[in-house]
Design an enzyme around this catalytic site. Sequence first.
Site, PDB file in Angstrom:
ATOM      1  N   GLY A 254      26.050 -14.037 -15.990  1.00  0.00           N
ATOM      2  CA  GLY A 254      25.881 -12.561 -16.106  1.00  0.00           C
ATOM      3  C   GLY A 254      24.301 -12.350 -15.950  1.00  0.00           C
ATOM      4  O   GLY A 254      23.894 -10.981 -16.821  1.00  0.00           O
ATOM      5  N   SER A 255      23.600 -12.864 -15.478  1.00  0.00           N
ATOM      6  CA  SER A 255      22.014 -12.627 -15.286  1.00  0.00           C
ATOM      7  C   SER A 255      21.690 -11.206 -14.594  1.00  0.00           C
ATOM      8  O   SER A 255      21.153 -10.438 -14.904  1.00  0.00           O
ATOM      9  CB  SER A 255      21.249 -13.776 -14.694  1.00  0.00           C
ATOM     10  OG  SER A 255      21.358 -13.982 -13.352  1.00  0.00           O
TER      11      SER A 255
ATOM     12  N   ARG B 154      47.938 -14.127  -6.803  1.00  0.00           N
ATOM     13  CA  ARG B 154      46.686 -13.394  -6.820  1.00  0.00           C
ATOM     14  C   ARG B 154      47.101 -11.816  -6.827  1.00  0.00           C
ATOM     15  O   ARG B 154      46.388 -10.996  -7.467  1.00  0.00           O
ATOM     16  CB  ARG B 154      46.154 -13.573  -5.482  1.00  0.00           C
ATOM     17  CG  ARG B 154      44.740 -13.054  -5.054  1.00  0.00           C
ATOM     18  CD  ARG B 154      44.047 -13.822  -3.746  1.00  0.00           C
ATOM     19  NE  ARG B 154      43.741 -15.082  -3.985  1.00  0.00           N
ATOM     20  CZ  ARG B 154      42.732 -15.594  -4.530  1.00  0.00           C
ATOM     21  NH1 ARG B 154      41.738 -14.812  -5.017  1.00  0.00           N
ATOM     22  NH2 ARG B 154      42.529 -16.805  -4.658  1.00  0.00           N
TER      23      ARG B 154
ATOM     24  N   ARG C 165      35.959 -14.559  -7.378  1.00  0.00           N
ATOM     25  CA  ARG C 165      37.512 -14.664  -7.106  1.00  0.00           C
ATOM     26  C   ARG C 165      37.327 -13.738  -5.917  1.00  0.00           C
ATOM     27  O   ARG C 165      36.766 -12.863  -5.636  1.00  0.00           O
ATOM     28  CB  ARG C 165      38.293 -13.868  -7.999  1.00  0.00           C
ATOM     29  CG  ARG C 165      38.503 -14.813  -9.418  1.00  0.00           C
ATOM     30  CD  ARG C 165      39.723 -14.431 -10.143  1.00  0.00           C
ATOM     31  NE  ARG C 165      40.945 -14.323  -9.399  1.00  0.00           N
ATOM     32  CZ  ARG C 165      41.927 -15.053  -8.939  1.00  0.00           C
ATOM     33  NH1 ARG C 165      41.844 -16.555  -9.086  1.00  0.00           N
ATOM     34  NH2 ARG C 165      42.883 -14.575  -8.616  1.00  0.00           N
ATOM     35  N   ILE C 166      38.456 -13.968  -4.833  1.00  0.00           N
ATOM     36  CA  ILE C 166      38.478 -13.210  -3.764  1.00  0.00           C
ATOM     37  C   ILE C 166      39.544 -12.122  -4.105  1.00  0.00           C
ATOM     38  O   ILE C 166      40.857 -12.425  -4.564  1.00  0.00           O
ATOM     39  CB  ILE C 166      38.999 -14.015  -2.606  1.00  0.00           C
ATOM     40  CG1 ILE C 166      37.729 -15.136  -2.265  1.00  0.00           C
ATOM     41  CG2 ILE C 166      39.300 -12.948  -1.423  1.00  0.00           C
ATOM     42  CD1 ILE C 166      38.307 -16.022  -1.197  1.00  0.00           C
TER      43      ILE C 166
ATOM     44  N   HIS D 114      25.574 -11.347  -3.117  1.00  0.00           N
ATOM     45  CA  HIS D 114      25.973 -12.665  -2.425  1.00  0.00           C
ATOM     46  C   HIS D 114      24.852 -13.449  -2.362  1.00  0.00           C
ATOM     47  O   HIS D 114      23.480 -13.021  -1.805  1.00  0.00           O
ATOM     48  CB  HIS D 114      26.595 -12.642  -1.313  1.00  0.00           C
ATOM     49  CG  HIS D 114      27.041 -13.735  -0.479  1.00  0.00           C
ATOM     50  ND1 HIS D 114      28.045 -14.765  -0.969  1.00  0.00           N
ATOM     51  CD2 HIS D 114      26.382 -14.441   0.465  1.00  0.00           C
ATOM     52  CE1 HIS D 114      28.199 -15.688  -0.084  1.00  0.00           C
ATOM     53  NE2 HIS D 114      27.320 -15.784   0.541  1.00  0.00           N
TER      54      HIS D 114
ATOM     55  N   THR E 276      34.548  -5.020   1.704  1.00  0.00           N
ATOM     56  CA  THR E 276      35.763  -4.691   2.489  1.00  0.00           C
ATOM     57  C   THR E 276      36.555  -5.850   2.605  1.00  0.00           C
ATOM     58  O   THR E 276      36.411  -6.964   1.936  1.00  0.00           O
ATOM     59  CB  THR E 276      34.935  -4.161   3.824  1.00  0.00           C
ATOM     60  OG1 THR E 276      34.611  -5.266   4.470  1.00  0.00           O
ATOM     61  CG2 THR E 276      34.086  -3.144   3.902  1.00  0.00           C
TER      62      THR E 276
ATOM     63  N   GLU F 171      17.529 -11.352  -6.528  1.00  0.00           N
ATOM     64  CA  GLU F 171      18.946 -10.537  -7.005  1.00  0.00           C
ATOM     65  C   GLU F 171      18.660  -9.480  -8.110  1.00  0.00           C
ATOM     66  O   GLU F 171      19.340  -8.446  -8.025  1.00  0.00           O
ATOM     67  CB  GLU F 171      19.848 -11.484  -7.398  1.00  0.00           C
ATOM     68  CG  GLU F 171      20.563 -12.331  -6.185  1.00  0.00           C
ATOM     69  CD  GLU F 171      21.677 -13.283  -6.570  1.00  0.00           C
ATOM     70  OE1 GLU F 171      22.407 -13.412  -5.743  1.00  0.00           O
ATOM     71  OE2 GLU F 171      21.852 -13.646  -7.753  1.00  0.00           O
TER      72      GLU F 171
HETATM   73  C1  GAR Z   1      24.637 -14.939  -8.289  1.00  0.00           C
HETATM   74  O1  GAR Z   1      23.598 -15.796  -7.880  1.00  0.00           O
HETATM   75  C2  GAR Z   1      25.469 -14.089  -7.275  1.00  0.00           C
HETATM   76  O2  GAR Z   1      24.774 -13.903  -5.993  1.00  0.00           O
HETATM   77  C3  GAR Z   1      26.486 -15.530  -7.047  1.00  0.00           C
HETATM   78  O3  GAR Z   1      26.781 -15.694  -8.440  1.00  0.00           O
HETATM   79  C4  GAR Z   1      25.549 -15.790  -8.952  1.00  0.00           C
HETATM   80  C5  GAR Z   1      25.994 -15.138 -10.514  1.00  0.00           C
HETATM   81  O4  GAR Z   1      24.798 -15.329 -11.290  1.00  0.00           O
HETATM   82  N1  GAR Z   1      27.674 -14.584  -6.355  1.00  0.00           N
HETATM   83  C6  GAR Z   1      28.514 -15.325  -5.571  1.00  0.00           C
HETATM   84  O5  GAR Z   1      28.348 -16.534  -5.069  1.00  0.00           O
HETATM   85  C7  GAR Z   1      29.694 -14.756  -5.231  1.00  0.00           C
HETATM   86  N2  GAR Z   1      30.226 -15.271  -4.129  1.00  0.00           N
HETATM   87  P1  GAR Z   1      24.695 -14.603 -12.668  1.00  0.00           P
HETATM   88  O6  GAR Z   1      26.150 -14.733 -13.360  1.00  0.00           O
HETATM   89  O7  GAR Z   1      23.724 -14.980 -13.533  1.00  0.00           O
HETATM   90  O8  GAR Z   1      24.783 -13.025 -12.267  1.00  0.00           O
END
Ligand code: GAR
Length: 222
Positions: free
Chosen positions: A22-23, A75, A101-102, A119, A151, A184
């Site tokens: 969750g950063s 799902r 999750r998708i 992403h 999408t 990010e």
């Molecule tokens: C992030 O790097 C994000 O881009 C990636 O997970 C990480 C979560 O980091 N997301 C994916 O790979 C989605 N397919 P966080 O929990 O520290 O925010």
Amino acid sequence: MVLSLPEKLQRCRMVVLISGNGSNLQAIIDACHDGQIFGDVVAVISNQSSAYGLNRATDAGIEAVTLPHKDFPTRADYDGALSQHINQFEPDLIVLAGFMRILTADTVRQYRGRIINIHPSILPLYPGLNTHERVLEDQASIHGATVHFVTEALDGGPIILQGRVKVLDNDSKETLAAKVHIVEHQIYPKAIAWFSTGRLQMKEDAALLDDKPIDLRIESSD
Ligand code: GAR
């Protein structure tokens, strides 16, 4: 009296979906607190009970919900329950922040134009999982992250903002992940800030900023 646009604007209500640390969630919470984002995270939902991001939410006084996908046979069942939880918070924006999750096509369609994702690659390069490893395998020189509308196309929705990092010879997947996280934490709050003030929209499968197609400016942490 006719109110000007900023006075009429309501704070953007956001539900953030996570699976782990969750950063990005933290960067969004901080950006709400410091006024960069005109809105509030009203709930955080995780499919993993151990996600550290749930603690971040609680520490910030935000409702934290655990909804384990393992409790649901399909799902579609999971997404049905997830939608019910999301909708009870009446969000303007659903933010996927490391939600691994998708989502079903029905779920994505329900939130069309008000669900975004981050992403860890410069899309359309490296959709899917293990992006840092794949970048290293390919000996690519540039890597980064993308914020996009969600999408039905996996990691394929309209791009809002991208950030890049240089890949160095001595980079590992851990060092790359850390560098990508830095960009990010810049680009996700920025994109959400645009949405929160009504500047960012998805129309006919295009991301528009101030009613114009977005000039894809790549942000760099170098
Ligand atoms: C992030 O790097 C994000 O881009 C990636 O997970 C990480 C979560 O980091 N997301 C994916 O790979 C989605 N397919 P966080 O929990 O520290 O925010």
